[in-house]
Design an enzyme around this catalytic site. Structure first.
Site, PDB file in Angstrom:
ATOM      1  N   GLY A  12      -9.091 -20.232 -32.940  1.00  0.00           N
ATOM      2  CA  GLY A  12      -8.542 -20.107 -34.296  1.00  0.00           C
ATOM      3  C   GLY A  12      -7.028 -20.182 -34.277  1.00  0.00           C
ATOM      4  O   GLY A  12      -6.427 -20.899 -33.457  1.00  0.00           O
ATOM      5  N   VAL A 119      -7.242  -9.878 -27.300  1.00  0.00           N
ATOM      6  CA  VAL A 119      -6.316  -9.929 -28.447  1.00  0.00           C
ATOM      7  C   VAL A 119      -7.013  -9.453 -29.736  1.00  0.00           C
ATOM      8  O   VAL A 119      -6.389  -8.967 -30.660  1.00  0.00           O
ATOM      9  CB  VAL A 119      -5.778 -11.376 -28.636  1.00  0.00           C
ATOM     10  N   HIS A 176      -2.291   0.046 -31.009  1.00  0.00           N
ATOM     11  CA  HIS A 176      -1.789  -0.988 -31.913  1.00  0.00           C
ATOM     12  C   HIS A 176      -2.099  -0.538 -33.331  1.00  0.00           C
ATOM     13  O   HIS A 176      -3.241  -0.291 -33.662  1.00  0.00           O
ATOM     14  CB  HIS A 176      -2.540  -2.285 -31.597  1.00  0.00           C
TER      15      HIS A 176
HETATM   16  N1  LIG Z   1      -3.594  -7.690 -30.900  1.00  0.00           N
HETATM   17  C1  LIG Z   1      -2.784  -8.163 -31.811  1.00  0.00           C
HETATM   18  O1  LIG Z   1      -1.622  -7.774 -31.891  1.00  0.00           O
HETATM   19  C2  LIG Z   1      -3.283  -9.216 -32.763  1.00  0.00           C
HETATM   20  C3  LIG Z   1      -2.378 -10.025 -33.470  1.00  0.00           C
HETATM   21  C4  LIG Z   1      -2.890 -11.025 -34.315  1.00  0.00           C
HETATM   22  C5  LIG Z   1      -4.261 -11.197 -34.448  1.00  0.00           C
HETATM   23  N2  LIG Z   1      -5.105 -10.366 -33.770  1.00  0.00           N
HETATM   24  C6  LIG Z   1      -6.551 -10.494 -33.871  1.00  0.00           C
HETATM   25  O2  LIG Z   1      -6.953 -11.682 -33.189  1.00  0.00           O
HETATM   26  C7  LIG Z   1      -8.175 -12.155 -33.732  1.00  0.00           C
HETATM   27  C8  LIG Z   1      -8.051 -13.637 -34.048  1.00  0.00           C
HETATM   28  O3  LIG Z   1      -7.112 -13.858 -35.076  1.00  0.00           O
HETATM   29  P1  LIG Z   1      -6.921 -15.339 -35.679  1.00  0.00           P
HETATM   30  O4  LIG Z   1      -5.858 -15.254 -36.696  1.00  0.00           O
HETATM   31  O5  LIG Z   1      -6.803 -16.309 -34.564  1.00  0.00           O
HETATM   32  O6  LIG Z   1      -8.340 -15.531 -36.410  1.00  0.00           O
HETATM   33  P2  LIG Z   1      -9.108 -16.898 -36.698  1.00  0.00           P
HETATM   34  O7  LIG Z   1     -10.161 -16.563 -37.692  1.00  0.00           O
HETATM   35  O8  LIG Z   1      -8.130 -17.975 -37.011  1.00  0.00           O
HETATM   36  O9  LIG Z   1      -9.790 -17.270 -35.302  1.00  0.00           O
HETATM   37  C9  LIG Z   1     -10.861 -16.582 -34.750  1.00  0.00           C
HETATM   38  C10 LIG Z   1     -11.790 -17.617 -34.137  1.00  0.00           C
HETATM   39  O10 LIG Z   1     -12.840 -16.944 -33.435  1.00  0.00           O
HETATM   40  C11 LIG Z   1     -13.978 -17.789 -33.520  1.00  0.00           C
HETATM   41  N3  LIG Z   1     -15.198 -17.089 -33.111  1.00  0.00           N
HETATM   42  C12 LIG Z   1     -15.953 -16.228 -33.831  1.00  0.00           C
HETATM   43  N4  LIG Z   1     -17.007 -15.819 -33.106  1.00  0.00           N
HETATM   44  C13 LIG Z   1     -16.909 -16.430 -31.900  1.00  0.00           C
HETATM   45  C14 LIG Z   1     -17.678 -16.392 -30.704  1.00  0.00           C
HETATM   46  N5  LIG Z   1     -18.791 -15.654 -30.618  1.00  0.00           N
HETATM   47  N6  LIG Z   1     -17.279 -17.140 -29.650  1.00  0.00           N
HETATM   48  C15 LIG Z   1     -16.157 -17.909 -29.739  1.00  0.00           C
HETATM   49  N7  LIG Z   1     -15.381 -17.961 -30.826  1.00  0.00           N
HETATM   50  C16 LIG Z   1     -15.752 -17.246 -31.902  1.00  0.00           C
HETATM   51  C17 LIG Z   1     -13.961 -18.255 -34.965  1.00  0.00           C
HETATM   52  O11 LIG Z   1     -14.783 -19.390 -35.151  1.00  0.00           O
HETATM   53  C18 LIG Z   1     -12.474 -18.523 -35.177  1.00  0.00           C
HETATM   54  O12 LIG Z   1     -12.139 -19.878 -34.922  1.00  0.00           O
HETATM   55  C19 LIG Z   1      -8.460 -11.255 -34.958  1.00  0.00           C
HETATM   56  O13 LIG Z   1      -9.349 -10.224 -34.583  1.00  0.00           O
HETATM   57  C20 LIG Z   1      -7.099 -10.666 -35.277  1.00  0.00           C
HETATM   58  O14 LIG Z   1      -7.195  -9.434 -35.960  1.00  0.00           O
HETATM   59  C21 LIG Z   1      -4.636  -9.391 -32.930  1.00  0.00           C
END
Ligand SMILES: NC(=O)c1ccc[n+]([C@@H]2O[C@H](COP(=O)([O-])OP(=O)(O)OC[C@H]3O[C@@H](n4cnc5c(N)ncnc54)[C@H](O)[C@@H]3O)[C@@H](O)[C@H]2O)c1
Length: 309
Positions: A12, A119, A176
């Site tokens: 994503g 993440v 976090h």
């Molecule tokens: N730790 C941090 O500081 C931090 C910062 C930003 C985002 N995040 C988290 O990171 C995650 C991703 O964020 P994003 O903006 O990229 O979201 P996004 O929705 O753009 O991407 C997530 C991707 O995961 C895929 N996915 C879902 N189930 C799956 C599986 N079983 N196997 C493989 N892929 C799968 C989806 O199809 C999607 O493309 C979220 O949980 C968000 O909260 C954490």
């Protein structure tokens, strides 16, 4: 010599940036994995096509097959959903834990020697789930949050002082999110303690903005959450391990008595090198800071208990 291999599960917004930066920095070959058909393949092709412009040598491929992560040196897990309006914290916990469990089982099966950088939110709880599901040693599983929270803290300090962000050395601990524990005493501007440069109330409001840094971006973007700085943060961790840089970065790691906390993943400064988490740095904390860190770890422990990990 063989190039390193990094797999990114979840192609994503964050996953795409992680892959692009790793390629640009020529850190490794990259495999992007997602459940959406065609999307990781499309992103991989798009990134690959920038190679001739950016002049990098790295193979980037996309797949819907977890088996393609085999022999990865590092796996970054960004798979999951972001919290949407109307979704409770518990809903998010349930949905993402199922996704992260599946990803972790794949890592265990196909990349048993990899380091795993998690993440997906809620970060510390998901990292603990990765640790439990893979059964990997504690030096091999870590979560990205502190690098991002620190970067946000550093930016707002630099803007307030009107100085280069390069000279800000921020320090914070804890989970976090809401229970993050900024440490102004240990935060310096080219070695000068922040507490000598800004009054306490100003530091508090900057820390508060950093703590809500994710929410501020969600409110502006309206669809989705931050991904450029989160991607950069995960890549800084990947780079420190692959190049054995031994950087001291705040990461979510398994505490086994350090800081008086046992059996919980929480953000603390660690030395990151070729063996992953090579050292947990213990700083002297005041009673107030210790209590804040304890509250933070209790919030993570509560979520872990809810999941039955
Ligand atoms: N730790 C941090 O500081 C931090 C910062 C930003 C985002 N995040 C988290 O990171 C995650 C991703 O964020 P994003 O903006 O990229 O979201 P996004 O929705 O753009 O991407 C997530 C991707 O995961 C895929 N996915 C879902 N189930 C799956 C599986 N079983 N196997 C493989 N892929 C799968 C989806 O199809 C999607 O493309 C979220 O949980 C968000 O909260 C954490």
């Amino acid at each position: 010599m063989k190039r390193a291999k990094v797999s990114v599960i979840g192609a994503g917004q964050v996953g795409g940036i992680v892959a692009f930066q790793i390629a640009q920095k020529e850190l490794a070959d990259i495999v992007l994995v997602d459940i959406v058909e065609g999307m990781p393949q499309g992103k991989a092709l798009d990134i690959s096509q920038s190679a001739g412009i950016e002049h990098f040598d790295a193979r980037v491929s996309g797949t819907n097959n977890y088996a393609d992560i085999k022999e990865s040196d590092i796996v970054v897990i960004t798979a999951g959903v972001a919290r949407k309006p109307g979704m409770t914290r518990e809903d998010l916990l349930k949905i993402n834990s199922e996704i992260v469990k599946k990803a972790s089982e794949a890592v265990k099966a196909y990349a048993p020697n990899a380091f795993v950088i998690s993440v997906t939110n809620p970060l510390d709880i998901m990292t603990q789930l990765v640790y439990k599901t893979t059964g990997f040693k504690k030096n091999k599983v870590l979560g990205m949050a502190g690098v991002l929270d620190s970067a946000r803290f550093a930016l707002f300090i630099a803007e307030e002082l009107g100085v280069s962000v390069k000279d800000i050395f921020p320090m914070l601990l804890g989970s976090h999110g809401d229970t993050m524990v900024p440490l102004p005493r240990y935060t310096t501007v080219s070695g000068i303690p922040l507490t000598e440069l800004l009054p306490a109330d100003k530091i508090s409001s900057i820390a508060e903005r950093a703590r809500n840094g994710g929410a501020e971006i969600v409110a502006l973007l309206k669809t989705g959450s931050a991904y450029f700085a989160p991607g950069s943060s995960a890549v800084a961790m990947v780079e420190s391990i692959l190049k054995d840089q031994k950087r001291i970065l705040p990461c979510s790691v398994y505490l086994d008595g350090e800081y008086g906390i046992k059996g919980v993943f929480i953000g603390v400064p660690v030395k990151l090198g070729k063996d992953g988490v090579e050292q947990i740095i213990e700083m002297k904390l005041t009673a107030e800071e210790t209590a804040a860190l304890k509250r933070s770890s209790e919030a993570v422990a509560k979520g872990v208990k809810e999941l039955g990990i």
